[in-house]
Design a protein around this motif. Structure first.
Motif, PDB file in Angstrom:
ATOM      1  N   UNK A 129       0.970  -0.842   0.103  1.00  0.00           N
ATOM      2  CA  UNK A 129       0.148   0.159  -0.118  1.00  0.00           C
ATOM      3  C   UNK A 129       0.862   1.076   0.034  1.00  0.00           C
ATOM      4  N   UNK A 130       2.081   0.893   0.659  1.00  0.00           N
ATOM      5  CA  UNK A 130       2.577   2.340   0.543  1.00  0.00           C
ATOM      6  C   UNK A 130       3.508   3.260  -0.533  1.00  0.00           C
ATOM      7  N   UNK A 131       4.192   1.582  -1.302  1.00  0.00           N
ATOM      8  CA  UNK A 131       4.632   1.886  -2.515  1.00  0.00           C
ATOM      9  C   UNK A 131       3.485   1.920  -3.550  1.00  0.00           C
ATOM     10  N   UNK A 132       1.903   1.723  -3.752  1.00  0.00           N
ATOM     11  CA  UNK A 132       1.612   2.828  -4.568  1.00  0.00           C
ATOM     12  C   UNK A 132       0.494   4.040  -3.828  1.00  0.00           C
ATOM     13  N   UNK A 133       0.793   3.905  -2.434  1.00  0.00           N
ATOM     14  CA  UNK A 133       0.871   5.397  -2.185  1.00  0.00           C
ATOM     15  C   UNK A 133       1.480   6.389  -3.018  1.00  0.00           C
ATOM     16  N   UNK A 177      -5.698   4.986   4.642  1.00  0.00           N
ATOM     17  CA  UNK A 177      -5.220   5.595   3.700  1.00  0.00           C
ATOM     18  C   UNK A 177      -4.065   6.692   4.824  1.00  0.00           C
ATOM     19  N   UNK A 178      -5.174   7.059   5.871  1.00  0.00           N
ATOM     20  CA  UNK A 178      -4.671   7.706   6.665  1.00  0.00           C
ATOM     21  C   UNK A 178      -3.595   7.376   7.349  1.00  0.00           C
ATOM     22  N   UNK A 179      -3.015   6.634   7.882  1.00  0.00           N
ATOM     23  CA  UNK A 179      -2.458   5.916   8.569  1.00  0.00           C
ATOM     24  C   UNK A 179      -1.160   5.553   7.738  1.00  0.00           C
ATOM     25  N   UNK A 180      -1.395   5.149   6.390  1.00  0.00           N
ATOM     26  CA  UNK A 180      -0.183   5.178   5.331  1.00  0.00           C
ATOM     27  C   UNK A 180       0.226   6.787   5.385  1.00  0.00           C
ATOM     28  N   UNK A 181      -0.269   7.337   4.647  1.00  0.00           N
ATOM     29  CA  UNK A 181       0.393   8.706   4.569  1.00  0.00           C
ATOM     30  C   UNK A 181       0.590   9.646   5.773  1.00  0.00           C
ATOM     31  N   UNK A 189      13.466   7.955  -4.067  1.00  0.00           N
ATOM     32  CA  UNK A 189      12.075   6.430  -4.018  1.00  0.00           C
ATOM     33  C   UNK A 189      11.878   5.860  -6.245  1.00  0.00           C
ATOM     34  N   UNK A 190      12.360   6.995  -6.204  1.00  0.00           N
ATOM     35  CA  UNK A 190      11.291   7.580  -7.559  1.00  0.00           C
ATOM     36  C   UNK A 190      12.158   6.378  -8.998  1.00  0.00           C
ATOM     37  N   UNK A 191      13.685   6.086  -9.280  1.00  0.00           N
ATOM     38  CA  UNK A 191      14.349   5.204 -10.078  1.00  0.00           C
ATOM     39  C   UNK A 191      13.894   3.639  -9.318  1.00  0.00           C
ATOM     40  N   UNK A 192      13.754   3.573  -8.097  1.00  0.00           N
ATOM     41  CA  UNK A 192      13.321   2.305  -7.544  1.00  0.00           C
ATOM     42  C   UNK A 192      12.201   2.094  -7.679  1.00  0.00           C
ATOM     43  N   UNK A 193      10.897   2.548  -7.926  1.00  0.00           N
ATOM     44  CA  UNK A 193       9.554   2.632  -8.787  1.00  0.00           C
ATOM     45  C   UNK A 193       9.485   2.381 -10.070  1.00  0.00           C
ATOM     46  N   UNK A 194      10.702   3.073 -11.043  1.00  0.00           N
ATOM     47  CA  UNK A 194      10.149   2.768 -12.065  1.00  0.00           C
ATOM     48  C   UNK A 194      11.455   0.647 -12.312  1.00  0.00           C
ATOM     49  N   UNK A 195      11.565   1.042 -12.081  1.00  0.00           N
ATOM     50  CA  UNK A 195      12.402  -0.166 -11.927  1.00  0.00           C
ATOM     51  C   UNK A 195      12.095  -1.551 -11.477  1.00  0.00           C
ATOM     52  N   UNK A 196      11.388  -0.869 -10.637  1.00  0.00           N
ATOM     53  CA  UNK A 196       9.799  -2.051 -10.119  1.00  0.00           C
ATOM     54  C   UNK A 196       9.222  -2.243 -11.253  1.00  0.00           C
ATOM     55  N   UNK A 197       8.454  -0.851 -11.690  1.00  0.00           N
ATOM     56  CA  UNK A 197       7.723  -1.360 -13.156  1.00  0.00           C
ATOM     57  C   UNK A 197       8.542  -2.477 -13.750  1.00  0.00           C
TER      58      UNK A 197
END
Length: 286
Positions: A23-27, A52-56, A88-96
């Motif tokens: 969920x944190x990754x998707x946020x 969502x409030x908890x994750x944010x 963390x954006x490069x990590x998200x792109x690498x995961x995708x």
């Protein structure tokens, strides 16, 4: 979560503690895409308001997001990436990229895509949406917006990189040809009221050297930090030691709305000609 003592010096373990769960990754994915308000995040992810409030709250506490007040009555916040979060954006792109290749694909390394695949669906779903209000580093030392402020239409083309021997990676070769074709038809684009932006994950100095040697008249922008790739969930592949954009073309109007998407681009001369026609039509309709 209880950690083994050895994890205290492990960067992977510490990053996993911050990311927490999917969920944190998707946020973070949705914030990178520009969905920065609570209701938009809840709608895109499908989370309950409580969760969502908890994750944010956790992501803010970890310094990955910060809250910015945009309304006082009632109090409302936007959740924006900090420098730590942008890291963390490069990590998200690498995961995708990994998911596209190994989960949604057959594991093949390719710079193109199947017409019925997930990458194709994501790119063509951009039609009708607005590009992010994002600036990327340009070769002349200044950050430039994705859409030209003095054109009725802007053609954005992403490409893997120039000056690289791509070997056997399907669809990777042709970046110099593509830039030369856009260069040669540049007067026709300008006559039609359109501008061009070429975008790759190469560094600015690499792009500047190429632009000088080839006499490129339009802007080349660097997405080395993967801000655009994360914002639009653009298809990538790993080649020559770096995540690279797959070749695609977007035509946007002056309001940053994507009017046309060409992907995959396998016939480069045809795609350049078609993008000129589409951009001219877009400019005439403005």
């Amino acid at each position: 979560m209880r950690m083994h003592n050895a994890d205290e010096t492990c960067g992977i373990a510490q990053a996993a503690m911050v990311l927490g769960d999917w969920w944190n990754v998707l946020v973070l994915r949705e914030v990178a895409r520009g969905h920065v308000r609570f209701d938009a995040l809840a709608a895109e992810i499908g989370l309950s308001r409580k969760v969502l409030t908890e994750r944010l709250g956790r992501l803010v506490a970890h310094g990955v997001l910060h809250r910015s007040l945009y309304q006082r009555r009632p109090v409302r916040y936007e959740y924006l990436l900090t420098d730590s979060g942008a890291g963390l954006l490069p990590l998200l792109v690498a995961m995708q990229d990994w998911g596209d290749r190994w989960v949604l694909g057959d594991g093949s390394l390719t710079a193109t895509a199947e017409a019925d695949g997930a990458e194709h669906a994501r790119v063509h779903a951009l039609v009708g949406t607005r590009l992010p209000d994002l600036e990327l580093p340009g070769v002349r030392g200044a950050d430039l917006p994705l859409v030209s402020p003095d054109a009725a239409a802007t053609v954005l083309f992403t490409y893997p990189g120039t000056g690289i021997e791509w070997g056997s990676i399907p669809g990777a070769a042709g970046c110099t040809l593509e830039n030369r074709l856009f260069r040669d038809t540049w007067p026709d684009f300008r006559k039609a009221g359109a501008d061009i932006r070429g975008i790759s994950t190469q560094l600015v100095d690499e792009q500047a050297e190429f632009a000088l040697s080839e006499g490129i008249p339009y802007a080349l922008l660097s997405d080395a930090a993967h801000r655009l790739a994360a914002a639009l969930r653009l298809p990538t592949f790993r080649g020559a030691g770096r995540l690279r954009h797959k070749r695609l073309i977007l035509v946007a109007d002056a309001e940053r709305t994507v009017r046309h998407a060409l992907f995959p681009v396998n016939d480069i001369p045809h795609a350049v000609e078609r993008s000129l026609r589409l951009a001219a039509d877009c400019a005439r309709a403005a």
